[in-house]
Every structure is written in structure tokens, then in C-alpha cells.
Enzyme design. Structure first.
Site, PDB file in Angstrom:
ATOM      1  N   ASN A 110     -10.264  -2.978   2.441  1.00  0.00           N
ATOM      2  CA  ASN A 110      -9.973  -2.967   1.008  1.00  0.00           C
ATOM      3  C   ASN A 110     -11.262  -2.748   0.231  1.00  0.00           C
ATOM      4  O   ASN A 110     -12.345  -2.776   0.812  1.00  0.00           O
ATOM      5  CB  ASN A 110      -9.367  -4.309   0.582  1.00  0.00           C
ATOM      6  CG  ASN A 110      -7.892  -4.439   0.961  1.00  0.00           C
ATOM      7  OD1 ASN A 110      -7.198  -3.443   1.156  1.00  0.00           O
ATOM      8  ND2 ASN A 110      -7.424  -5.660   1.053  1.00  0.00           N
ATOM      9  N   HIS A 113      -4.001   0.986  11.881  1.00  0.00           N
ATOM     10  CA  HIS A 113      -3.814  -0.280  12.592  1.00  0.00           C
ATOM     11  C   HIS A 113      -5.182  -0.894  12.907  1.00  0.00           C
ATOM     12  O   HIS A 113      -5.971  -0.273  13.628  1.00  0.00           O
ATOM     13  CB  HIS A 113      -3.060   0.004  13.901  1.00  0.00           C
ATOM     14  CG  HIS A 113      -2.638  -1.232  14.617  1.00  0.00           C
ATOM     15  ND1 HIS A 113      -3.157  -2.478  14.350  1.00  0.00           N
ATOM     16  CD2 HIS A 113      -1.731  -1.427  15.591  1.00  0.00           C
ATOM     17  CE1 HIS A 113      -2.584  -3.369  15.134  1.00  0.00           C
ATOM     18  NE2 HIS A 113      -1.723  -2.755  15.897  1.00  0.00           N
ATOM     19  N   HIS A 169       0.831  -1.221   0.000  1.00  0.00           N
ATOM     20  CA  HIS A 169       0.000   0.000   0.000  1.00  0.00           C
ATOM     21  C   HIS A 169       0.860   1.262   0.000  1.00  0.00           C
ATOM     22  O   HIS A 169       0.502   2.271   0.600  1.00  0.00           O
ATOM     23  CB  HIS A 169      -0.951   0.031   1.200  1.00  0.00           C
ATOM     24  CG  HIS A 169      -1.937  -1.090   1.226  1.00  0.00           C
ATOM     25  ND1 HIS A 169      -3.194  -0.993   0.692  1.00  0.00           N
ATOM     26  CD2 HIS A 169      -1.844  -2.345   1.723  1.00  0.00           C
ATOM     27  CE1 HIS A 169      -3.843  -2.143   0.870  1.00  0.00           C
ATOM     28  NE2 HIS A 169      -3.050  -2.987   1.483  1.00  0.00           N
TER      29      HIS A 169
HETATM   30 FE1  HDD Z   1      -2.459  -4.829   5.522  1.00  0.00          FE
HETATM   31  C1  HDD Z   1      -1.026  -1.783   5.164  1.00  0.00           C
HETATM   32  C2  HDD Z   1      -5.440  -3.577   4.338  1.00  0.00           C
HETATM   33  C3  HDD Z   1      -3.798  -7.983   5.548  1.00  0.00           C
HETATM   34  C4  HDD Z   1       0.336  -5.979   6.999  1.00  0.00           C
HETATM   35  N1  HDD Z   1      -3.107  -3.035   4.877  1.00  0.00           N
HETATM   36  C5  HDD Z   1      -2.360  -1.899   4.798  1.00  0.00           C
HETATM   37  C6  HDD Z   1      -3.159  -0.822   4.306  1.00  0.00           C
HETATM   38  C7  HDD Z   1      -4.406  -1.329   4.073  1.00  0.00           C
HETATM   39  C8  HDD Z   1      -4.375  -2.720   4.440  1.00  0.00           C
HETATM   40  C9  HDD Z   1      -5.602  -0.575   3.532  1.00  0.00           C
HETATM   41  C10 HDD Z   1      -2.681   0.590   4.052  1.00  0.00           C
HETATM   42  C11 HDD Z   1      -2.959   1.482   5.214  1.00  0.00           C
HETATM   43  C12 HDD Z   1      -2.511   2.875   4.885  1.00  0.00           C
HETATM   44  O1  HDD Z   1      -3.121   3.489   3.983  1.00  0.00           O
HETATM   45  O2  HDD Z   1      -1.551   3.338   5.506  1.00  0.00           O
HETATM   46  N2  HDD Z   1      -4.240  -5.631   4.978  1.00  0.00           N
HETATM   47  C13 HDD Z   1      -5.357  -4.939   4.605  1.00  0.00           C
HETATM   48  C14 HDD Z   1      -6.478  -5.840   4.518  1.00  0.00           C
HETATM   49  C15 HDD Z   1      -6.013  -7.081   4.845  1.00  0.00           C
HETATM   50  C16 HDD Z   1      -4.610  -6.937   5.149  1.00  0.00           C
HETATM   51  C17 HDD Z   1      -7.896  -5.442   4.150  1.00  0.00           C
HETATM   52  C18 HDD Z   1      -6.746  -8.374   4.936  1.00  0.00           C
HETATM   53  C19 HDD Z   1      -7.998  -8.480   5.141  1.00  0.00           C
HETATM   54  N3  HDD Z   1      -1.842  -6.649   6.123  1.00  0.00           N
HETATM   55  C20 HDD Z   1      -2.566  -7.811   6.103  1.00  0.00           C
HETATM   56  C21 HDD Z   1      -1.825  -8.856   6.775  1.00  0.00           C
HETATM   57  C22 HDD Z   1      -0.641  -8.296   7.213  1.00  0.00           C
HETATM   58  C23 HDD Z   1      -0.682  -6.901   6.781  1.00  0.00           C
HETATM   59  C24 HDD Z   1      -2.304 -10.284   6.968  1.00  0.00           C
HETATM   60  C25 HDD Z   1       0.499  -8.882   7.968  1.00  0.00           C
HETATM   61  C26 HDD Z   1       0.466  -9.917   8.745  1.00  0.00           C
HETATM   62  N4  HDD Z   1      -0.624  -4.037   5.914  1.00  0.00           N
HETATM   63  C27 HDD Z   1       0.361  -4.695   6.562  1.00  0.00           C
HETATM   64  C28 HDD Z   1       1.572  -3.830   6.833  1.00  0.00           C
HETATM   65  C29 HDD Z   1       1.091  -2.447   6.306  1.00  0.00           C
HETATM   66  C30 HDD Z   1      -0.266  -2.751   5.719  1.00  0.00           C
HETATM   67  C31 HDD Z   1       2.864  -4.330   6.325  1.00  0.00           C
HETATM   68  C32 HDD Z   1       2.023  -1.691   5.363  1.00  0.00           C
HETATM   69  C33 HDD Z   1       2.047  -0.281   5.860  1.00  0.00           C
HETATM   70  C34 HDD Z   1       1.341  -0.293   7.111  1.00  0.00           C
HETATM   71  O3  HDD Z   1       0.904  -1.556   7.383  1.00  0.00           O
HETATM   72  O4  HDD Z   1       1.153   0.644   7.844  1.00  0.00           O
HETATM   73  O5  HDD Z   1       1.834  -3.797   8.193  1.00  0.00           O
END
Ligand code: HDD
Length: 678
Positions: A145, A336, A72
């Protein structure tokens, strides 16, 4: 925007700086007399170490970039507010969901998933839809999402999924695209992804606008009321402008013509006062009905079909203010899914459980330490106190002698708060089991809902999916990957698998897909809201056009809330036959057919062939993308010459009044996929 500033806006105001009319200083406040030349030993001599201004300026510049988000990375955000339609106290104690007099400030960031920060907006990808509610009881983040299910069922597989979709490690390609071997190899070998891949290959993955897509919390959460009674809930955002998408050829061209297409669309809509509205909906299941469905409600690869569990609309979010500074707000915001407030709690969905760890962890690298909650965009609007201290970039100057609990020196402050007075209490679910690394038996059906989704698609959506998968697999290099995916697709639809196999020159699949006939009309975009509001209409006209008649049509477009932009032979004023003028916004050099929703072709006398050819090409491209096209005056003849008349969504008429009405109706309908069939 509401006339009163929101609490969040007031808070942010305290951190903003406006340097108009100000003197230039160093970061330490020393006024500067010169900012173009470094300090040198002689005019042609070496720069001197003592040049503190040079050192400070370059050092700051050298450290201007922070790591982009692991996923993202490319996103765009806006501020707004959330209003509640009715009290939901039956389900939750959260004050922003029970007090209808409150307007809760929100900040929403939309994103693509796979691409880097500098990639293009129209990648075929899932869109992130993350909203921070600054409630009076703390921040609630709904980090969702635009697709209601996910690729995997357990968070431990997230790094594998992301490694597979990101550019391949040996050559760093392709950027912001899933059309490559490692991604499809992952899909074929992790068949829990079957349902999500159908969504990701559907038109949902190339939205017309961030303002025209749904949002989903994906996971099952819990709502808990004052009495401690819980209900399972799934969160939905429903856009007031309906759900609309582009077609793939168009999306790829948009990425070249305007890689900022989505962010510009959102930014401009807000600047124009066309505030962006989404209704919040809840699907609610009673705790006692947890096991009443033919899927496990904790499985994030499953939807709760809306026909079985209706979406209750509970409120509305309006995005009404653009960010002041993209880095300070859009980049530094930290979402978060674990940011909850009393009255909202988690379920045991193993994907959600893992996310609860990942999001704080990632900010430590991305935002450089544990104090990212103090960054203005992340601060709650309610007071926050605890005994956490120090660390990189600490801003707060905590007074007092004690920073521990329990204490007597500060009368045990900051004090914990009992649940009856608003302290968060985790829902006391009874949990009893052996420690195992296993997938629940109830999570093992990967295909029923992929079939449900396929069954629910309109013909044009099915066609889109068939071509999308054929495109993506066509870009894969390994025949074995293509074969495995075709095999997997045969579990969903033999029609789909055979079409793709044929396109790839592979043998038709043998196995039959399960014979499931169930469908869920809510999954299709075909019956969405139709409106001409904020649609962009390209108007092609030239000097000497019929001023009176055309102005009537332009007024009609304006009245319908659509936005007409004039293309002509040159920029500036274009004179009509009655002496009136219109202002040309574009030439064929600066604008392009793919950046518009509809075309109105007028033409004008004395145009040379080169110009006419360009106008026809522009219109033909819109025609090939199934867009509404209207033509009057010279424009009609051009359409006839190109055999574009008498087709769905192509409006020509000598009666200007009925033309105007029919054209606006066509603009509202968005696309005419029947043209594809014709
Ligand atoms: Fe995630 C970012 C949505 C599964 C780990 N995620 C991130 C963002 C969105 C989502 C919208 C961007 C937020 C922003 O604009 O700053 N993610 C989802 C959805 C998931 C999902 C809808 C499943 C239903 N994500 C998911 C899993 C993991 C992560 C299973 C890790 C175990 N996601 C992350 C991350 C991010 C992230 C690496 C990257 C930047 C951040 O968190 O702040 O931690």
C-alpha cells in the site's frame, strides 16, 4: 522503454490479437455477412432460434462481467522493468536481487481500497501498490500500500474491517468513503487502528498522482542468502517525483470533474514518454536484533523509523508501457503476497500469515477456477511444470501418461529441485508454542507510534488531519460514535482531540495523551523532492495577447519539463498581437482549475466581464488550493482586483525573465500552505 522487448512483453505478444483489416467471423470461425439485424421470420416477424450469430453474440455479452475484487476493485496498471543497482547476495539468493545485469519485467497495479470498480479516483483512501516481478525464478509479488502500516494486527479481523468501511448494508451508502458510522465505530472499538487512522486521515490518502506516492510492503519479510542466513526486511518504493498530495476540497471536486484523474495522469505520462520511476529500498534488521526495538518488528501497525533503521536504496522500477487491454491485464492480474522466489521468505506477522491464504482463494471466485495462473498476465516468464491438471478454463495441453509423483513411467518428472540448484526451501525457523487464540503482549501498545506520527507532522499536515477527522466524524450520524473517537484521539494528542471535539460541539476531552516527544522526520511529506517535471500549468490567455513575451514564458515552462495547456475563449488557434498563434486546449467549459497544478494568467485585450469573472474564479480556486499562480500583462490587474497579490507562491513581475524563473520555482514547490496561515 528499452528497445528490446522484455521477456514478458514477448510472451504477452503471443496472446494478443489485432483485428484491424480482418474479416468478421463467429467465435468458431464462420465468416459473417451481416451484423446489424437478427434473423427474423419476415421483416416484421419474431427472431428465429436458429440465429447462431445472435445467440453467440448475446450470450457472450451476458457473461462479460466478472466479480470485482472484494477490496481494491478500482485500479489501474502499467508495465515496466526493474533494475538492480548492486548485488544483494549478502542478504538474499534471489537472482533478480543479485544479478545487476538483469532487467526484470514488472507489472504494477495501483488501486483504491473501498470503492467499487466504477468509483472515483480521489476518494480519501489508502492506495494499493502491487507489483509483480516476472523473475527468471518465478513471480515475486510485492502487494503493498502507499501507507506503511495497517488497521489491524491479525488477518482474522480483515472481513470486519472491510465490512465496516464498505457502504453500509442497510442502504448501500456511502460509496468509496470512510466518512460514515460503521467505519468510525470500528476504529473506536478496535484501537489497534490508531496509528493507521492517522495516516489515512493525512494528505497521503489523497495523492496528487500515483506517480507521486510511496509504496510499502507493510509486513516484515525475510531475505535469505545462499548460506541460509536470514535478515528481516521491510520493502519501500520511493517515487523520483517526490510525495505530493491534493487538498480535500480539491479532491472532492476532482472526483466530479474527472473521476479518472489518477489513471489518466498515469496513462498520459507514459504515453508522453515521461516514464514513471520509483526506487526500491530495503530496511534490514539482523535476526539477532529482533527484540532490540521498543516495538515488535512483527506488528504490522508499526513502522521501523527510518532514522533508526535506514532505507537502503537497491534498485529502480520504471513503468514505461501502458496496458493494451484493461480487462485482460488490469482486471485479470492476480496478485498474492505468497508468490515468493528462493531468497525471499515470510515472517510470523499474523496479518501476513492470513493473507497467504486469502489471495488464491479469492481468485477462484473472481477468475472462475484454479487455472488463473495460465491467464497471460499472470504467467511466469520461466517454464512451469507440475502434476496439477484439468479444472475450468485449462489452456495447457499436458502431454504424457503420468500426472503424479512419484512415478517411474516418466522417470519421476517433473522432478523436484534441491535447494542448491534453485528449489525453494522454507527458512527453518524454530517454532515452539502452545496453540492459543491470543494477541502477543508485545502487540498491545496501540498509541506510541500514532503519537510518533502526529509529532512528526508539519503544521499544515496537522491541520489537514484535524479537518479530515472533523469532516469524517461530521458525516457520522451517531453522537456515541463521535464521542468514542474523540476519546480515542485523546490518547494521541489533546490538541487534535480538542479541535475535533470543538468542531463537533462535543465536550473537550479530559484525559491527557501520553507524553511522548519522539518524532521521525521521514514520516512527514514536508521535505520531499521538489521538481516542476510533468506538472500541469493552465495558461489563461485570449486573442491579442503579447505573443513575444508570453512565448518566452511558455518556452521556459516547457524547458523545465512542465506541461502548459492553454485556456481561451474558444478552442482552436488563438492569435497573438504579433500575428503568431497558439492552439487553445480548453475553454472554461471543458477544463477546470482543480485539474491543474498551477495557473499562469495572461489575459488579453477586449475581453468581456463574463469571461474575466470566469478567469478570476478559476484563478481564485487555484489560490484557495494553495497552488502557484503567476500573472503578467492583464493577468496582473485581475489578481490585484481579487486581492491575491503579495502572497506566498503568487508571482507577478514586469521582468519576464525573472518572472519565468520564479514561476518555475513556485511550480516545483507544489503548494504554498503558508498562504493558509496568512
Ligand atoms: Fe489485501 C487485494 C494490499 C491485507 C485480502 N490487497 C489487495 C490488493 C492490494 C492489497 C494492493 C490489490 C491487488 C491488485 O491490485 O489486484 N492487503 C494489502 C495490504 C494489506 C492487505 C498492504 C496489509 C498489510 N488483504 C489483507 C488481508 C486480507 C486481504 C489481511 C485477508 C485476510 N486483499 C485481499 C483480497 C484481495 C486483496 C480479498 C482482493 C482482490 C485480490 O485479493 O486479489 O484477497
Amino acid at each position: 522503454m528499452s528497445d528490446k522487448q522484455s521477456k514478458k512483453q514477448e510472451q504477452l505478444e503471443r496472446f494478443t490479437a489485432d483485428d484491424r483489416d480482418k474479416d468478421m467471423t463467429t467465435n468458431h470461425g464462420t465468416k459473417l455477412s451481416e451484423d446489424e439485424f437478427s434473423l427474423k421470420a419476415g421483416e416484421r416477424g419474431p427472431t428465429l432460434m436458429e440465429d447462431f450469430h445472435f445467440r453467440e453474440k448475446i450470450t457472450h455479452f451476458d457473461h462479460e462481467r466478472i466479480p470485482e475484487r472484494a477490496v481494491h476493485a478500482r485500479g489501474f496498471s502499467a508495465h515496466g522493468e526493474f533494475e538492480l543497482y548492486e548485488s544483494l547476495e549478502e542478504y538474499t539468493s534471489a537472482d533478480f536481487l543479485t544479478d545487476t545485469s538483469k532487467k526484470t519485467p514488472v507489472f504494477t497495479r495501483f488501486s483504491t481500497v473501498a470503492g467499487s470498480k466504477g468509483s472515483a479516483d480521489l476518494a480519501r483512501d489508502v492506495r494499493g501498490f502491487a507489483t509483480k516481478f516476472y523473475t527468471d525464478e518465478g513471480n515475486f509479488d510485492l502487494v503493498g500500500n502507499n501507507i506503511p502500516v495497517f488497521f489491524i494486527q491479525d488477518a482474522i479481523k480483515f472481513p470486519d474491517l472491510v465490512h465496516a468501511v464498505k457502504p453500509e448494508p442497510h442502504n448501500g451508502m456511502p460509496q468509496a468513503a470512510s466518512a460514515h458510522d460503521t467505519f468510525w465505530d470500528f476504529i473506536a472499538n478496535n484501537q489497534e487502528s490508531a496509528h493507521m487512522i492517522m495516516w489515512a486521515m493525512s494528505p497521503r490518502a489523497i495523492p496528487r498522482s500515483l506517480r507521486m506516492m510511496e509504496g510499502f510492503g507493510v509486513h516484515t519479510f525475510r531475505l535469505v542468502n545462499k548460506e541460509g542466513k536470514a535478515h528481516f526486511v521491510k520493502f519501500h518504493w520511493k517515487p523520483k517525483l517526490g510525495v505530493h498530495s491534493l487538498v480535500w476540497d480539491e479532491a472532492q471536486k476532482v472526483n466530479g470533474k474527472n473521476p479518472d484523474f489518477h489513471r489518466a495522469d498515469l496513462y498520459e505520462a507514459i504515453e508522453n514518454g515521461d516514464y514513471v520511476e520509483y526506487e526500491l529500498g530495503f530496511q534490514i534488521i539482523k535476526e539477532e536484533d529482533e527484540h532490540s526495538f521498543d516495538f515488535d518488528i512483527l506488528d504490522p501497525t508499526k513502522v521501523w523509523p527510518e532514522e533508526e533503521v535506514p532505507v537502503k536504496i537497491v534498485g529502480k522500477m520504471t513503468l514505461n508501457r501502458n496496458v493494451d487491454n484493461v480487462f485482460a491485464e488490469n482486471e485479470q492480474v492476480a496478485f498474492h503476497p505468497g508468490h515468493v522466489v528462493p531468497g525471499i521468505d515470510f515472517s510470523n506477522d499474523p496479518l501476513l500469515q492470513g493473507r497467504l491464504f486469502s489471495y488464491t482463494d479469492t481468485q477462484l471466485t473472481r477468475l472462475g477456477g484454479p487455472n488463473f495462473h495460465e491467464i497471460p498476465i499472470n504467467r511466469p516468464v520461466c517454464p512451469f511444470f507440475n502434476n496439477q491438471r484439468d479444472g475450468m478454463h485449462r489452456m495447457t495441453i499436458n502431454r504424457g501418461q503420468s500426472s503424479y509423483h512419484n512415478n517411474s513411467l516418466a522417470d519421476n518428472h517433473p522432478r523436484t529441485v534441491p535447494p542448491e540448484e534453485g528449489g525453494f526451501e522454507h527458512y527453518q525457523e524454530k517454532v515452539d508454542g502452545n496453540k492459543v487464540r491470543k494477541r502477543s503482549e508485545s502487540f498491545k501498545d496501540h498509541f506510541s507510534q500514532a503519537i510518533l506520527f502526529w509529532n512528526s507532522m508539519s503544521d499544515h499536515e496537522k491541520g489537514h488531519i484535524k479537518d479530515a477527522i472533523s469532516f469524517e466524524l461530521g458525516k457520522c450520524q451517531q453522537t456515541s460514535v463521535r464521542e468514542q473517537v474523540v476519546d480515542m484521539l485523546s490518547n494521541i494528542s489533546i490538541d487534535l482531540a480538542s479541535y475535533v471535539a470543538d468542531n463537533l460541539g462535543l465536550a473537550a476531552p479530559q484525559d491527557q495523551a501520553e507524553n511522548i516527544t519522539k518524532s521521525s522526520p521521514a514520516l512527514s511529506m514536508a521535505d520531499t523532492i521538489e521538481t516542476p517535471e510533468t506538472r500541469k500549468v493552465a495558461v489563461l490567455l485570449a486573442e491579442g495577447f503579447n505573443g513575444k513575451e508570453v512565448q518566452g514564458v511558455l518556452d521556459g515552462i516547457d524547458k523545465a519539463g512542465a506541461d502548459a495547456e492553454i485556456f481561451s475563449t474558444k478552442l482552436g488557434k488563438i492569435k497573438a498581437d504579433n500575428g503568431d498563434t497558439v492552439e487553445a486546449d480548453h475553454t472554461f467549459l471543458t477544463g477546470d482549475s482543480v485539474l491543474f497544478d498551477a495557473v499562469y494568467v495572461v489575459g488579453g485585450p477586449n475581453l468581456d466581464k463574463a469571461y474575466k469573472d470566469k478567469a478570476k474564479y478559476f484563478t481564485k480556486e487555484a489560490y484557495m488550493h494553495f497552488k502557484p499562480i503567476g500573472a503578467t500583462h492583464d493577468g496582473k490587474a485581475w489578481l490585484e482586483e481579487e486581492e491575491m497579490t503579495n502572497q506566498p507562491g503568487v508571482i507577478t513581475s514586469d521582468d519576464l525573465e525573472s518572472f519565468g524563473e520564479d514561476f518555475i520555482k513556485a511550480v516545483a514547490a507544489h503548494r504554498f500552505f503558508d498562504r493558509e496561515m496568512a
